[in-house]
Design a protein around this motif. Structure first.
Motif, PDB file in Angstrom:
ATOM      1  N   LEU A  79      31.839  44.071  32.747  1.00 10.68           N
ATOM      2  CA  LEU A  79      32.057  45.535  32.460  1.00 10.68           C
ATOM      3  C   LEU A  79      32.622  46.105  33.516  1.00 10.68           C
ATOM      4  O   LEU A  79      33.511  47.113  33.281  1.00 10.68           O
ATOM      5  N   LEU A  80      32.263  45.947  34.696  1.00  8.97           N
ATOM      6  CA  LEU A  80      32.713  46.702  35.893  1.00  8.97           C
ATOM      7  C   LEU A  80      34.308  46.584  36.324  1.00  8.97           C
ATOM      8  O   LEU A  80      35.035  47.259  36.369  1.00  8.97           O
ATOM      9  N   THR A  81      34.430  45.175  36.057  1.00  9.43           N
ATOM     10  CA  THR A  81      36.072  44.664  36.091  1.00  9.43           C
ATOM     11  C   THR A  81      36.955  45.320  35.032  1.00  9.43           C
ATOM     12  O   THR A  81      37.954  45.908  35.236  1.00  9.43           O
ATOM     13  N   GLY A  82      36.202  45.409  33.828  1.00 11.28           N
ATOM     14  CA  GLY A  82      37.105  46.277  32.692  1.00 11.28           C
ATOM     15  C   GLY A  82      37.529  47.560  32.782  1.00 11.28           C
ATOM     16  O   GLY A  82      38.154  47.976  32.810  1.00 11.28           O
ATOM     17  N   TYR A  83      36.188  48.228  33.614  1.00  8.00           N
ATOM     18  CA  TYR A  83      36.292  49.553  33.905  1.00  8.00           C
ATOM     19  C   TYR A  83      37.409  49.685  34.884  1.00  8.00           C
ATOM     20  O   TYR A  83      38.139  50.850  34.859  1.00  8.00           O
ATOM     21  N   PHE A  84      37.433  49.252  35.795  1.00  6.71           N
ATOM     22  CA  PHE A  84      38.225  49.204  37.079  1.00  6.71           C
ATOM     23  C   PHE A  84      39.803  48.959  36.732  1.00  6.71           C
ATOM     24  O   PHE A  84      40.729  49.426  37.510  1.00  6.71           O
ATOM     25  N   ILE A  85      39.887  48.317  35.513  1.00 11.25           N
ATOM     26  CA  ILE A  85      41.433  47.907  35.241  1.00 11.25           C
ATOM     27  C   ILE A  85      41.728  48.935  33.993  1.00 11.25           C
ATOM     28  O   ILE A  85      42.824  49.540  34.083  1.00 11.25           O
TER      29      ILE A  85
END
Length: 202
Positions: A79-85
């Motif tokens: 989820l965090l990776t998705g947010y940062f991208i």
């Protein structure tokens, strides 16, 4: 000087004035287009820098993803990776869309319609970002604790988060509010700039 000569002179003066008016209006248009684009240039620079940092952070998480060894840490990491991208990409896309609008007085209503549509989309992305920032804040704690300290905060909670988390939330509220107000101020200023062109004919 007879009447026909006077009429010819007045006609020529009228044509010259019309040409001068068109030249002046064209110059005003070019200057307005430049001023309009400049209003979003600083935002675009900051957001591009912010997006670069976010993409690097997402890459760091992905390169160390194997350290997230439980299903809930994997979920938090994903989820965090998705947010940062995703969020920076949405912000940049909407920002560069509004910045790239070509001001056309011959179809003033169309230009304003394009602007309002782009502005609403940009502000919607900003509102979405405000809410997602708080979710990301909650995800950052377990993910980065595991990646850099090899600690699972869900299993062994650190008491530091009991006072640090509220401080971070307050800072997030202040920064998000300030950022949103900056966007609101700049978009309203750009809209007022467009309104100044309403009576210009090219």
């Amino acid at each position: 000087m007879d009447i026909e000569e006077m009429q010819a002179i007045w006609s020529q003066i009228g044509q010259d004035l019309e040409k001068q008016k068109k030249i002046t209006n064209t110059l005003v248009m070019k200057m307005t287009q430049e001023r309009y684009a400049n209003k979003f240039s600083k935002l675009a620079t900051y957001e591009t820098l912010g997006a670069f940092i976010c993409f690097i952070t997402a890459l760091v998480i992905l390169l160390n993803f194997n350290k997230l060894d439980t299903w809930y840490l994997v979920l938090c990491g994903a989820l965090l990776t998705g947010y940062f991208i995703t969020l920076p990409a949405l912000v940049l896309k909407s920002l560069y869309t509004i910045k790239a609008i070509k001001i056309d007085v011959t179809s003033y209503a169309v230009t304003v319609k394009k602007y309002v549509k782009a502005k609403n989309k940009l502000m919607l992305v900003q509102q979405l970002g405000v809410y997602l920032n708080f979710v990301a804040l909650l995800l950052v704690i377990p993910v980065f604790s595991k990646l850099f300290k090899n600690k699972d905060v869900f299993v062994t909670p650190n008491t530091i988060w009991y006072w640090l988390l509220p401080v971070l939330v307050i800072l997030m509220v202040l920064v998000s509010r300030w950022g949103y107000n900056c966007y609101k101020k700049i978009t309203n200023s750009a809209e007022n700039l467009l309104k100044e062109l309403e009576d210009i004919e090219v």
